[in-house]
Design an enzyme around this catalytic site. Structure first.
Site, PDB file in Angstrom:
ATOM      1  N   LYS A  38       5.702 -54.841   3.743  1.00 15.45           N
ATOM      2  CA  LYS A  38       6.087 -54.376   2.396  1.00 15.45           C
ATOM      3  C   LYS A  38       5.400 -55.228   1.317  1.00 15.45           C
ATOM      4  O   LYS A  38       4.894 -56.312   1.607  1.00 15.45           O
ATOM      5  CB  LYS A  38       7.609 -54.459   2.249  1.00 15.45           C
ATOM      6  CG  LYS A  38       8.172 -55.885   2.334  1.00 15.45           C
ATOM      7  CD  LYS A  38       9.694 -55.852   2.485  1.00 15.45           C
ATOM      8  CE  LYS A  38      10.262 -57.268   2.594  1.00 15.45           C
ATOM      9  NZ  LYS A  38      11.682 -57.264   2.992  1.00 15.45           N
ATOM     10  N   TYR A 264      -1.018 -72.257 -26.323  1.00 16.76           N
ATOM     11  CA  TYR A 264      -0.105 -71.534 -27.215  1.00 16.76           C
ATOM     12  C   TYR A 264       1.114 -72.366 -27.586  1.00 16.76           C
ATOM     13  O   TYR A 264       1.643 -73.104 -26.755  1.00 16.76           O
ATOM     14  CB  TYR A 264       0.380 -70.252 -26.544  1.00 16.76           C
ATOM     15  CG  TYR A 264      -0.634 -69.127 -26.552  1.00 16.76           C
ATOM     16  CD1 TYR A 264      -1.318 -68.772 -27.711  1.00 16.76           C
ATOM     17  CD2 TYR A 264      -0.886 -68.404 -25.391  1.00 16.76           C
ATOM     18  CE1 TYR A 264      -2.224 -67.723 -27.711  1.00 16.76           C
ATOM     19  CE2 TYR A 264      -1.792 -67.356 -25.376  1.00 16.76           C
ATOM     20  CZ  TYR A 264      -2.465 -67.018 -26.552  1.00 16.76           C
ATOM     21  OH  TYR A 264      -3.358 -65.987 -26.539  1.00 16.76           O
TER      22      TYR A 264
HETATM   23  C1  LIG Z   1      11.845 -58.252   4.086  1.00 18.99           C
HETATM   24  C2  LIG Z   1      12.708 -57.995   5.262  1.00 18.99           C
HETATM   25  C3  LIG Z   1      12.460 -58.623   6.506  1.00 18.99           C
HETATM   26  C4  LIG Z   1      11.418 -59.710   6.681  1.00 18.99           C
HETATM   27  O1  LIG Z   1      11.988 -60.972   6.383  1.00 18.99           O
HETATM   28  P1  LIG Z   1      11.148 -62.327   6.536  1.00 18.99           P
HETATM   29  O2  LIG Z   1      12.103 -63.378   6.095  1.00 18.99           O
HETATM   30  O3  LIG Z   1       9.994 -62.194   5.608  1.00 18.99           O
HETATM   31  O4  LIG Z   1      10.736 -62.431   7.949  1.00 18.99           O
HETATM   32  C5  LIG Z   1      13.229 -58.232   7.590  1.00 18.99           C
HETATM   33  N1  LIG Z   1      14.207 -57.299   7.465  1.00 18.99           N
HETATM   34  C6  LIG Z   1      14.500 -56.719   6.279  1.00 18.99           C
HETATM   35  C7  LIG Z   1      15.607 -55.729   6.204  1.00 18.99           C
HETATM   36  C8  LIG Z   1      13.774 -57.054   5.148  1.00 18.99           C
HETATM   37  O5  LIG Z   1      14.086 -56.487   3.962  1.00 18.99           O
END
Ligand SMILES: *Cc1c(COP(=O)(O)O)cnc(C)c1O
Length: 368
Positions: A38, A264
């Protein structure tokens, strides 16, 4: 790694493979591996990462939203893709691209079922998400009968897996809470299997879960951050390799007299003669304002250069008074040799946030 001519995010696919093998080594031989890609594969390059993971034969991919899954399908990715947080407005598109939804509430379940019936689907794979304590997304333990009442005696959908998510898998002070979550999940799974008469596969662990709760692997684990080289733990970090390294160059140097200001709002005022370097990356590239005013530093020729003054949209200024450097020299923001976790910690945040913040404006270069 070649010398950069502009701000560049290097993506090292060998590091990805190394991290995958490391995480796999923590699993029982038959535990399936879902790779979480993701948010553009945690800010790197979703398609390139997914292609590599496909060649490594991971079992599943996951994205948060339908749009992300569509991009993967359009790039030719064939692996099953779980969409963790789909929205009803995208259900049609999800089905058209053979993506598999997480169904996490009564509303989502009934709306998905309507679309499935409309499209005359048969045994379309879905994954049921249960809330066991994170209180974010998911059905409640006592929703099992509701779910089965809606799904049994019709054949549009098939429950392929049942899953949940730990609230504090990286936190050793919350072991007791995590174990309560694991036990609730087990109970839900037993209940469902018994009433359904078949056994969906189960998954609960993220990266830190894989490390800290090996007994709760069930049939699959879901790893994101570990694949990208971070483990929420110094000992694990030492075993992993950062996939992304953010580099830039010095655009211009300035000599600053005592009592002059930099940037700034004149946020930085010099107490003495100083030399600053201006770098071509700012908050529009993902380096938020919280990194400014001395909080974070970058590395130039092996030495620490603190960010001074306010972070601008397209630039930051760093103090290089004590560093032997010149315009055009390379700057390491984070990655190999200086972890994104440490860079993030200097501004009170975590690797996940800085990695996913690097905007699409930053050039990506991939090493195979
Ligand atoms: C993002 C996510 C993961 C991955 O978690 P990590 O800590 O990056 O390994 C796993 N399960 C769900 C439901 C997530 O939203």
């Amino acid at each position: 790694m070649d010398k950069v001519g502009e701000t560049t995010l290097h993506i090292d696919l060998n590091a990805l493979e190394h991290n995958y093998m490391f995480l796999k080594s923590k699993l029982k031989g038959d535990t399936k591996f879902l790779a979480v890609v993701k948010a553009f594969a945690y800010g790197s390059d979703m398609v390139v990462i997914a292609q590599k993971l496909e060649s490594l034969e991971v079992d599943y991919l996951a994205v948060a939203y339908v749009k992300e899954g569509v991009l993967l399908r359009e790039a030719g990715i064939k692996l099953p893709i779980l969409v963790l947080h789909p929205q009803p407005t995208n259900f049609g598109e999800l089905i058209d691209h053979s993506l598999e939804p997480s169904l996490y509430s009564p509303k989502i379940l009934t709306l998905f079922l309507e679309v499935a019936a409309d499209k005359k689907l048969k045994e379309y794979p879905v994954h049921i998400k249960f809330n066991t304590g994170l209180n974010r997304l998911g059905f409640w333990e006592n929703d099992v009968d509701y779910i089965l009442k809606h799904l049994q005696e019709r054949n549009e959908l098939k429950i392929l897996s049942v899953f949940s998510h730990l609230a504090a898998s990286e936190d050793s002070k919350e072991k007791e809470f995590s174990n309560v979550q694991i036990n609730i999940f087990k109970k839900i799974c037993e209940d469902i299997s018994q009433k359904l008469g078949s056994v969906p596969f189960r998954h609960m662990l993220n990266t830190s879960g894989i490390i800290n709760y090996p007994e709760a692997q069930f049939e699959m684990v879901r790893s994101g951050i570990g694949l990208y080289g971070y483990g929420n733990d110094a000992q694990i970090d030492a075993e992993l390799k950062p996939v992304a390294t953010l580099k830039t160059i010095i655009s211009q140097m300035h000599k600053i007299e005592p009592h002059e200001s930099v940037g700034y709002n004149r946020a930085y005022k010099s107490d003495r003669y100083r030399i600053t370097a201006t770098l071509p990356l700012g908050h529009a590239d993902g380096i938020g304002r919280q990194y400014g005013n001395g909080k974070a530093h970058v590395y130039i020729n092996g030495k620490k250069a603190p960010i001074i003054g306010n972070v601008c949209m397209d630039m930051i200024m760093v103090d290089v008074t004590e560093i032997d450097c010149k315009e055009g020299d390379e700057v390491i923001v984070f990655g190999e040799n200086y972890s994104a976790e440490d860079f993030a910690a200097s501004a009170n945040t975590i690797s996940y946030e800085i990695l996913t913040a690097i905007s699409s404006r930053v050039k990506r270069v991939v090493t195979q």
